[in-house]
Design an enzyme around this catalytic site. Structure first.
Site, PDB file in Angstrom:
ATOM      1  N   TYR A 198     -14.847   0.918  16.905  1.00  0.00           N
ATOM      2  CA  TYR A 198     -16.184   0.491  16.503  1.00  0.00           C
ATOM      3  C   TYR A 198     -16.713  -0.547  17.491  1.00  0.00           C
ATOM      4  O   TYR A 198     -15.956  -1.355  18.043  1.00  0.00           O
ATOM      5  CB  TYR A 198     -16.171  -0.075  15.083  1.00  0.00           C
ATOM      6  CG  TYR A 198     -16.042   1.006  14.030  1.00  0.00           C
ATOM      7  CD1 TYR A 198     -17.147   1.774  13.670  1.00  0.00           C
ATOM      8  CD2 TYR A 198     -14.820   1.286  13.433  1.00  0.00           C
ATOM      9  CE1 TYR A 198     -17.036   2.784  12.724  1.00  0.00           C
ATOM     10  CE2 TYR A 198     -14.698   2.292  12.482  1.00  0.00           C
ATOM     11  CZ  TYR A 198     -15.822   3.040  12.139  1.00  0.00           C
ATOM     12  OH  TYR A 198     -15.710   4.049  11.219  1.00  0.00           O
ATOM     13  N   TYR A 241      -4.701   9.043  -2.045  1.00  0.00           N
ATOM     14  CA  TYR A 241      -3.438   9.534  -1.480  1.00  0.00           C
ATOM     15  C   TYR A 241      -2.336   9.676  -2.524  1.00  0.00           C
ATOM     16  O   TYR A 241      -1.664  10.711  -2.588  1.00  0.00           O
ATOM     17  CB  TYR A 241      -2.982   8.615  -0.349  1.00  0.00           C
ATOM     18  CG  TYR A 241      -3.937   8.584   0.814  1.00  0.00           C
ATOM     19  CD1 TYR A 241      -3.918   9.582   1.783  1.00  0.00           C
ATOM     20  CD2 TYR A 241      -4.887   7.570   0.925  1.00  0.00           C
ATOM     21  CE1 TYR A 241      -4.820   9.571   2.844  1.00  0.00           C
ATOM     22  CE2 TYR A 241      -5.789   7.549   1.985  1.00  0.00           C
ATOM     23  CZ  TYR A 241      -5.753   8.548   2.934  1.00  0.00           C
ATOM     24  OH  TYR A 241      -6.642   8.540   3.974  1.00  0.00           O
ATOM     25  N   GLU A 295       0.832  -1.196   0.000  1.00  0.00           N
ATOM     26  CA  GLU A 295       0.000   0.000   0.000  1.00  0.00           C
ATOM     27  C   GLU A 295       0.871   1.253   0.000  1.00  0.00           C
ATOM     28  O   GLU A 295       0.603   2.216  -0.739  1.00  0.00           O
ATOM     29  CB  GLU A 295      -0.925   0.009   1.218  1.00  0.00           C
ATOM     30  CG  GLU A 295      -1.844   1.230   1.245  1.00  0.00           C
ATOM     31  CD  GLU A 295      -2.482   1.481   2.593  1.00  0.00           C
ATOM     32  OE1 GLU A 295      -3.709   1.661   2.647  1.00  0.00           O
ATOM     33  OE2 GLU A 295      -1.733   1.510   3.606  1.00  0.00           O
ATOM     34  N   ARG A 297      -6.992  12.751  10.852  1.00  0.00           N
ATOM     35  CA  ARG A 297      -8.225  13.377  11.337  1.00  0.00           C
ATOM     36  C   ARG A 297      -9.206  12.349  11.892  1.00  0.00           C
ATOM     37  O   ARG A 297      -9.997  12.642  12.782  1.00  0.00           O
ATOM     38  CB  ARG A 297      -8.908  14.174  10.228  1.00  0.00           C
ATOM     39  CG  ARG A 297      -9.400  13.319   9.087  1.00  0.00           C
ATOM     40  CD  ARG A 297     -10.488  13.949   8.241  1.00  0.00           C
ATOM     41  NE  ARG A 297     -11.013  12.956   7.313  1.00  0.00           N
ATOM     42  CZ  ARG A 297     -12.056  12.175   7.566  1.00  0.00           C
ATOM     43  NH1 ARG A 297     -12.721  12.276   8.702  1.00  0.00           N
ATOM     44  NH2 ARG A 297     -12.455  11.286   6.674  1.00  0.00           N
ATOM     45  N   HIS A 353     -11.188   6.379  17.419  1.00  0.00           N
ATOM     46  CA  HIS A 353     -12.398   5.658  17.805  1.00  0.00           C
ATOM     47  C   HIS A 353     -12.243   4.149  17.688  1.00  0.00           C
ATOM     48  O   HIS A 353     -11.393   3.630  16.962  1.00  0.00           O
ATOM     49  CB  HIS A 353     -13.596   6.124  16.969  1.00  0.00           C
ATOM     50  CG  HIS A 353     -13.326   6.170  15.496  1.00  0.00           C
ATOM     51  ND1 HIS A 353     -12.906   7.320  14.857  1.00  0.00           N
ATOM     52  CD2 HIS A 353     -13.404   5.218  14.529  1.00  0.00           C
ATOM     53  CE1 HIS A 353     -12.741   7.086  13.573  1.00  0.00           C
ATOM     54  NE2 HIS A 353     -13.038   5.800  13.348  1.00  0.00           N
ATOM     55  N   CYS A 362      -8.226  10.111   5.463  1.00  0.00           N
ATOM     56  CA  CYS A 362      -8.093  10.184   6.926  1.00  0.00           C
ATOM     57  C   CYS A 362      -6.734  10.683   7.384  1.00  0.00           C
ATOM     58  O   CYS A 362      -6.634  11.489   8.300  1.00  0.00           O
ATOM     59  CB  CYS A 362      -8.374   8.820   7.545  1.00  0.00           C
ATOM     60  SG  CYS A 362     -10.059   8.244   7.266  1.00  0.00           S
ATOM     61  N   ASP A 379      -9.578   4.650  12.894  1.00  0.00           N
ATOM     62  CA  ASP A 379     -10.138   3.368  13.316  1.00  0.00           C
ATOM     63  C   ASP A 379      -9.034   2.651  14.089  1.00  0.00           C
ATOM     64  O   ASP A 379      -8.123   2.068  13.513  1.00  0.00           O
ATOM     65  CB  ASP A 379     -10.559   2.579  12.069  1.00  0.00           C
ATOM     66  CG  ASP A 379     -11.034   1.160  12.369  1.00  0.00           C
ATOM     67  OD1 ASP A 379     -10.893   0.694  13.520  1.00  0.00           O
ATOM     68  OD2 ASP A 379     -11.527   0.503  11.436  1.00  0.00           O
ATOM     69  N   TRP A 413      -8.147  -2.209  -0.010  1.00  0.00           N
ATOM     70  CA  TRP A 413      -8.883  -1.116  -0.654  1.00  0.00           C
ATOM     71  C   TRP A 413     -10.013  -1.616  -1.548  1.00  0.00           C
ATOM     72  O   TRP A 413     -10.651  -0.821  -2.242  1.00  0.00           O
ATOM     73  CB  TRP A 413      -7.923  -0.238  -1.468  1.00  0.00           C
ATOM     74  CG  TRP A 413      -7.189   0.754  -0.623  1.00  0.00           C
ATOM     75  CD1 TRP A 413      -5.933   0.623  -0.096  1.00  0.00           C
ATOM     76  CD2 TRP A 413      -7.666   2.026  -0.190  1.00  0.00           C
ATOM     77  NE1 TRP A 413      -5.598   1.736   0.641  1.00  0.00           N
ATOM     78  CE2 TRP A 413      -6.644   2.608   0.598  1.00  0.00           C
ATOM     79  CE3 TRP A 413      -8.854   2.727  -0.380  1.00  0.00           C
ATOM     80  CZ2 TRP A 413      -6.786   3.867   1.187  1.00  0.00           C
ATOM     81  CZ3 TRP A 413      -8.984   3.981   0.200  1.00  0.00           C
ATOM     82  CH2 TRP A 413      -7.958   4.527   0.973  1.00  0.00           C
TER      83      TRP A 413
END
Length: 321
Positions: free
Chosen positions: A256, A134, A66, A213, A254, A193, A216, A88
């Site tokens: 989930y 990106y 990646e 910003r 965060h 992100c 996960d 992706w």
């Protein structure tokens, strides 16, 4: 006797912080619930080990390919699919399903869609693109006058020739293509992100700070830590410096709700020594760099922990109303 606390505890402590102090929210597109905090930071000294998390096995091959995809400015998932990296797949398939719904493409399962990406170059060219992702922003930022600005090459040139300057910054946050700031039909339908990178040279060491910003913490952040730490090591090698620090600054961090059990299992595990990342002297430029120039040594993690990815965020045109 080494009494210094393992640097991986920065990540584990943040998981605990979110569970203890987080606010419950819902992802605006999927409705999936999550717990989040805002404004956190971790620092990893790259001279003391490479921060590939050890409390669960992290997919290193996926991270490396990646990162190479980003560095080459590629925007089509075919390169990833051809290297058996599927992190992706969901986003172009999500866009493809919109075409199916509008009667503009034939119905395919996700497995059939990815098989077509792998085996049909014309299909991949038509449906495998993720424009404004990106790599494009890094290597071909679209300027107002039609130019394509290669931010990453400029950063490398700046670090080599003006190491004491403080402006080696690379951004992917382009309002022209984001949310309701974009013209109708031009907004990205997937989230960006990790949006700002700032490199700094001090004492012949190269450090990098990432502003992310949205994070996960269970699935994405272990990838992000290792990816941008690796980028720091690669750019350091290309520019003739030693790796310094990777500083990871978070906006909304965060967990989930469907990852909480896995998170608690991960938090119960004791970190093992970080591995070592070796970048070959053959990595002399961005153009010369190849994934095989990077070698990971001594990675001995705890077993993998699986979790379902939330295909989150992005912009839906109905939000304008």
């Amino acid at each position: 006797m080494n009494t210094q606390r393992h640097p991986e505890y920065q990540y584990l402590d943040m998981l605990q912080d979110i569970l203890d102090n987080g606010t419950e929210k819902k992802d605006h597109n999927t409705g999936n619930s999550l717990i989040s905090v805002f404004g956190r930071q971790a620092r990893y000294d790259l001279s003391k080990g490479f921060p590939l998390l050890t409390t669960k096995k992290v997919f290193w091959k996926g991270i490396l390919h990646e990162l190479n995809w980003f560095m080459k400015g590629d925007t089509n998932i075919k390169y990833l699919v051809d290297n058996n990296v599927h992190i992706w797949d969901d986003y172009p398939f999500k866009d493809y399903q919109k075409l199916v719904k509008n009667g503009e493409a034939p119905q395919l399962s996700k497995e059939e869609f990815i098989a077509n990406i792998a085996n049909d170059s014309e299909f991949a060219k038509k449906y495998g693109e993720l424009p404004r992702i990106y790599g494009e922003q890094w290597r071909a930022w679209p300027a107002a006058d039609g130019r394509k600005i290669d931010q990453l090459a400029w950063v490398v040139d700046t670090l080599k020739n003006f190491p004491e300057r403080k402006h080696a910054v690379m951004s992917v946050w382009n309002p022209q293509f984001l949310y309701a700031m974009a013209l109708p039909g031009e907004a990205l339908s997937f989230p960006l992100c990790h949006i700002l990178l700032h490199f700094n040279v001090a004492g012949n060491k190269l450090s990098c700070q990432l502003y992310q910003r949205s994070a996960d913490m269970f699935l994405g952040v272990p990838f992000n830590i290792a990816s941008y730490a690796a980028l720091t090591c690669i750019i350091a090698k290309i520019c003739g410096y030693e790796p310094g620090e990777f500083v990871h600054t978070f906006g909304d961090a965060h967990i989930y709700s469907n990852h909480i059990d896995q998170v608690k299992e991960q938090m119960s595990r004791e970190p093992k020594p970080f591995p070592t990342l070796v970048v070959s002297d053959e990595a002399t430029s961005l153009e010369a760099f190849r994934p095989e120039h990077v070698t990971l040594e001594g990675y001995d993690p705890h077993p993998a922990l699986k979790g379902e990815m939330t295909v989150a965020g992005g912009f839906d045109e109905k939000d304008r109303k």
